[in-house]
Design a protein around this motif. Structure first.
Motif, PDB file in Angstrom:
ATOM      1  N   THR A  69       9.555  -2.823   1.033  1.00  0.00           N
ATOM      2  CA  THR A  69       8.221  -2.415   1.518  1.00  0.00           C
ATOM      3  C   THR A  69       8.339  -1.836   2.928  1.00  0.00           C
ATOM      4  OG1 THR A  69       7.333  -4.278   0.282  1.00  0.00           O
ATOM      5  CG2 THR A  69       5.814  -3.161   1.748  1.00  0.00           C
ATOM      6  N   LEU A  74       8.353   2.672   6.653  1.00  0.00           N
ATOM      7  CA  LEU A  74       8.853   3.345   7.853  1.00  0.00           C
ATOM      8  C   LEU A  74       9.280   4.785   7.551  1.00  0.00           C
ATOM      9  CD1 LEU A  74       9.123   2.508  10.782  1.00  0.00           C
ATOM     10  CD2 LEU A  74      11.512   2.044  10.397  1.00  0.00           C
ATOM     11  N   THR A  76       8.080   6.679   5.214  1.00  0.00           N
ATOM     12  CA  THR A  76       6.871   7.492   5.000  1.00  0.00           C
ATOM     13  C   THR A  76       6.414   8.039   6.356  1.00  0.00           C
ATOM     14  OG1 THR A  76       6.189   6.059   3.174  1.00  0.00           O
ATOM     15  CG2 THR A  76       4.494   7.472   4.113  1.00  0.00           C
ATOM     16  N   ALA A 113       5.571   7.222   0.333  1.00  0.00           N
ATOM     17  CA  ALA A 113       4.314   6.446   0.372  1.00  0.00           C
ATOM     18  C   ALA A 113       4.037   5.872  -1.021  1.00  0.00           C
ATOM     19  CB  ALA A 113       3.160   7.335   0.826  1.00  0.00           C
ATOM     20  N   HIS A 116       6.298   2.962  -1.545  1.00  0.00           N
ATOM     21  CA  HIS A 116       5.814   1.862  -0.687  1.00  0.00           C
ATOM     22  C   HIS A 116       4.634   1.158  -1.378  1.00  0.00           C
ATOM     23  CE1 HIS A 116       5.002   0.051   3.236  1.00  0.00           C
ATOM     24  NE2 HIS A 116       3.815   0.622   3.331  1.00  0.00           N
ATOM     25  N   ILE A 142      -3.677  -3.562   5.553  1.00  0.00           N
ATOM     26  CA  ILE A 142      -3.291  -2.993   4.255  1.00  0.00           C
ATOM     27  C   ILE A 142      -4.331  -1.966   3.798  1.00  0.00           C
ATOM     28  CG2 ILE A 142      -2.877  -3.551   1.805  1.00  0.00           C
ATOM     29  CD1 ILE A 142      -1.716  -6.252   2.791  1.00  0.00           C
ATOM     30  N   GLY A 145      -3.650   1.323   5.397  1.00  0.00           N
ATOM     31  CA  GLY A 145      -2.522   1.998   4.729  1.00  0.00           C
ATOM     32  C   GLY A 145      -2.973   2.610   3.416  1.00  0.00           C
ATOM     33  N   ALA A 148      -4.822   5.798   4.009  1.00  0.00           N
ATOM     34  CA  ALA A 148      -3.887   6.897   4.332  1.00  0.00           C
ATOM     35  C   ALA A 148      -3.252   7.429   3.047  1.00  0.00           C
ATOM     36  CB  ALA A 148      -2.815   6.398   5.300  1.00  0.00           C
ATOM     37  N   PHE A 149      -2.889   6.511   2.159  1.00  0.00           N
ATOM     38  CA  PHE A 149      -2.236   6.920   0.906  1.00  0.00           C
ATOM     39  C   PHE A 149      -3.192   7.732   0.019  1.00  0.00           C
ATOM     40  CE2 PHE A 149      -0.923   5.812  -3.538  1.00  0.00           C
ATOM     41  CZ  PHE A 149       0.188   6.650  -3.559  1.00  0.00           C
ATOM     42  N   LEU A 152      -3.530  11.150   1.155  1.00  0.00           N
ATOM     43  CA  LEU A 152      -2.329  11.979   0.924  1.00  0.00           C
ATOM     44  C   LEU A 152      -2.343  12.626  -0.471  1.00  0.00           C
ATOM     45  CD1 LEU A 152       0.801  10.045   2.279  1.00  0.00           C
ATOM     46  CD2 LEU A 152       0.188  12.388   2.829  1.00  0.00           C
ATOM     47  N   ALA A 185      -1.925   6.018   9.733  1.00  0.00           N
ATOM     48  CA  ALA A 185      -0.572   5.474   9.564  1.00  0.00           C
ATOM     49  C   ALA A 185      -0.173   4.662  10.808  1.00  0.00           C
ATOM     50  CB  ALA A 185       0.423   6.599   9.302  1.00  0.00           C
ATOM     51  N   HIS A 188      -2.205   1.419  10.909  1.00  0.00           N
ATOM     52  CA  HIS A 188      -1.661   0.493   9.896  1.00  0.00           C
ATOM     53  C   HIS A 188      -0.423  -0.237  10.454  1.00  0.00           C
ATOM     54  CE1 HIS A 188      -0.268  -0.652   5.841  1.00  0.00           C
ATOM     55  NE2 HIS A 188       0.841   0.051   5.992  1.00  0.00           N
ATOM     56  N   LYS A 193       2.146  -4.969  13.100  1.00  0.00           N
ATOM     57  CA  LYS A 193       3.108  -5.501  14.074  1.00  0.00           C
ATOM     58  C   LYS A 193       2.427  -6.291  15.190  1.00  0.00           C
ATOM     59  CE  LYS A 193       7.168  -3.935  12.680  1.00  0.00           C
ATOM     60  NZ  LYS A 193       8.313  -4.779  12.424  1.00  0.00           N
TER      61      LYS A 193
HETATM   62  C1  HEM Z   1       0.619   6.933   4.471  1.00  0.00           C
HETATM   63  C2  HEM Z   1       0.631   5.686   4.026  1.00  0.00           C
HETATM   64  C3  HEM Z   1       1.400   4.547   4.659  1.00  0.00           C
HETATM   65  C4  HEM Z   1       2.256   4.509   5.718  1.00  0.00           C
HETATM   66  C5  HEM Z   1       2.690   5.654   6.622  1.00  0.00           C
HETATM   67  C6  HEM Z   1       2.712   3.155   5.854  1.00  0.00           C
HETATM   68  C7  HEM Z   1       3.596   2.705   6.816  1.00  0.00           C
HETATM   69  C8  HEM Z   1       4.002   1.414   6.975  1.00  0.00           C
HETATM   70  C9  HEM Z   1       4.913   0.941   7.977  1.00  0.00           C
HETATM   71  C10 HEM Z   1       5.566   1.839   9.030  1.00  0.00           C
HETATM   72  C11 HEM Z   1       5.087  -0.381   7.815  1.00  0.00           C
HETATM   73  C12 HEM Z   1       5.942  -1.323   8.667  1.00  0.00           C
HETATM   74  C13 HEM Z   1       7.406  -1.182   8.374  1.00  0.00           C
HETATM   75  C14 HEM Z   1       8.243  -2.029   9.293  1.00  0.00           C
HETATM   76  O1  HEM Z   1       7.980  -3.227   9.441  1.00  0.00           O
HETATM   77  O2  HEM Z   1       9.189  -1.505   9.878  1.00  0.00           O
HETATM   78  C15 HEM Z   1       4.268  -0.781   6.705  1.00  0.00           C
HETATM   79  C16 HEM Z   1       4.160  -2.065   6.239  1.00  0.00           C
HETATM   80  C17 HEM Z   1       3.376  -2.435   5.195  1.00  0.00           C
HETATM   81  N1  HEM Z   1       2.593  -1.620   4.430  1.00  0.00           N
HETATM   82 FE1  HEM Z   1       2.352   0.368   4.644  1.00  0.00          FE
HETATM   83  N2  HEM Z   1       2.122   2.381   4.887  1.00  0.00           N
HETATM   84  C18 HEM Z   1       1.312   3.199   4.136  1.00  0.00           C
HETATM   85  C19 HEM Z   1       0.559   2.832   3.053  1.00  0.00           C
HETATM   86  C20 HEM Z   1       0.469   1.556   2.551  1.00  0.00           C
HETATM   87  C21 HEM Z   1      -0.239   1.183   1.358  1.00  0.00           C
HETATM   88  C22 HEM Z   1      -0.988   2.137   0.432  1.00  0.00           C
HETATM   89  C23 HEM Z   1      -0.067  -0.169   1.206  1.00  0.00           C
HETATM   90  C24 HEM Z   1      -0.594  -1.059   0.136  1.00  0.00           C
HETATM   91  C25 HEM Z   1      -1.717  -0.922  -0.477  1.00  0.00           C
HETATM   92  C26 HEM Z   1       0.749  -0.631   2.279  1.00  0.00           C
HETATM   93  C27 HEM Z   1       1.143  -1.930   2.486  1.00  0.00           C
HETATM   94  C28 HEM Z   1       1.988  -2.382   3.458  1.00  0.00           C
HETATM   95  C29 HEM Z   1       2.386  -3.761   3.623  1.00  0.00           C
HETATM   96  C30 HEM Z   1       1.941  -4.938   2.785  1.00  0.00           C
HETATM   97  C31 HEM Z   1       3.256  -3.794   4.719  1.00  0.00           C
HETATM   98  C32 HEM Z   1       3.888  -5.005   5.360  1.00  0.00           C
HETATM   99  C33 HEM Z   1       5.080  -5.505   4.665  1.00  0.00           C
HETATM  100  C34 HEM Z   1       5.482  -6.817   5.318  1.00  0.00           C
HETATM  101  O3  HEM Z   1       4.643  -7.630   5.637  1.00  0.00           O
HETATM  102  O4  HEM Z   1       6.655  -6.998   5.506  1.00  0.00           O
HETATM  103  N3  HEM Z   1       1.062   0.448   3.093  1.00  0.00           N
HETATM  104  N4  HEM Z   1       3.636   0.325   6.192  1.00  0.00           N
END
Ligand code: HEM
Length: 235
Positions: A69, A74, A76, A113, A116, A142, A145, A148-149, A152, A185, A188, A193
């Motif tokens: 995940t 990252l 994306t 994405a 992810h 979430i 995110g 954003a998705f 896209l 993004a 999110h 963090k």
């Molecule tokens: C353009 C869309 C998105 C971008 C750019 C994005 C980007 C990111 C990034 C950079 C992280 C952190 C990575 C790290 O810890 O180094 C992250 C974590 C996460 N994202 Fe996204 N995300 C997107 C869409 C989504 C969507 C659609 C979902 C779910 C519905 C989602 C769920 C999550 C979750 C659950 C985490 C945390 C994972 C954890 O707790 O370890 N994201 N995302």
């Protein structure tokens, strides 16, 4: 005497001449362009290949789903930043061929994405909507995110040349949504963090996004100011 040449055969030299003319005018791009595009196409598979390799060599850590995940999230963001950097770099360097990479890079942002998102809803939550809603209640980042998705998707669907032609000016207006996606993004990432008191990377990517979007705002403001000045002179 009647000609024995078929219309298809007659069209061949014309097509060749048109292609040569287009190349001379720079419309088909330099000769190395297909090779460079091929190299970028292959290189962009690196993040996925790395995950697969780590999977086979048992290096995904104690929580493989979390690893995947985070890695796909990252990447994306990385592809989103690279896609947004194409136009400023093209303007600053005058290297017009750069524009020929933009669609591919944007589609890779969408691809990662989608991976992810799939990792989250499939391998993390097993399509359990109640579990997802509970998680979103605890971790509202979430939803950001997800927004954003969703934004896209129309950009990926309309990324083809045929769609750009069909939509005309509306295509450009639609594709400006990418700026909102960039902001969502970062939000999110930052929000996620912030809960862990680890803002070093969100600050870095936030700064990159600020420069990329700030540059566009600057160009837009300058164009408006110039137009207003030209209008005032004409009166
Ligand atoms: C353009 C869309 C998105 C971008 C750019 C994005 C980007 C990111 C990034 C950079 C992280 C952190 C990575 C790290 O810890 O180094 C992250 C974590 C996460 N994202 Fe996204 N995300 C997107 C869409 C989504 C969507 C659609 C979902 C779910 C519905 C989602 C769920 C999550 C979750 C659950 C985490 C945390 C994972 C954890 O707790 O370890 N994201 N995302």
């Amino acid at each position: 005497m009647e000609s024995t040449t078929t219309p298809q055969a007659a069209a061949l030299p014309r097509a060749k001449a048109a292609k040569a003319g287009a190349r001379a005018a720079g419309a088909t791009g330099p000769r190395w362009l297909p090779w460079a595009k091929g190299a970028v196409f292959v290189a962009a598979w690196y993040p996925l290949a790395r995950i697969v390799f780590f999977g086979f060599t048992d290096r995904l850590g104690a929580n493989p789903i979390e690893f995947i995940t985070r890695s796909t999230g990252l990447w994306t963001l990385v592809f989103l930043c690279i896609t947004l950097a194409v136009t400023p770099l093209r303007r600053l360097t005058g290297w017009n061929a750069l524009i020929r990479f933009r669609r591919m890079l944007g589609l890779y942002a969408f691809f990662y994405a989608a991976l992810h998102f799939t990792t989250y809803i499939w391998f993390d939550k097993w399509f359990d909507v109640a579990a997802m809603l509970k998680d979103v209640g605890k971790r509202p980042f979430i939803t950001v995110g997800f927004a954003a998705f969703v934004l896209l998707i129309p950009l990926a669907v309309t990324s083809t040349r045929a769609m750009a032609r069909r939509l005309g000016r509306r295509w450009q207006t639609l594709h400006r949504v990418v700026y909102a996606i960039g902001v969502l993004a970062i939000l999110h990432f930052w929000w996620m963090k912030a809960g862990k008191h680890d803002l070093a990377l969100p600050k870095l990517y936030g700064a990159i996004m600020l420069v990329l979007l700030g540059w566009r705002l600057g160009v837009w403001l300058l164009a408006r100011w110039r137009a207003a000045r030209a209008g005032a002179r004409a009166v």
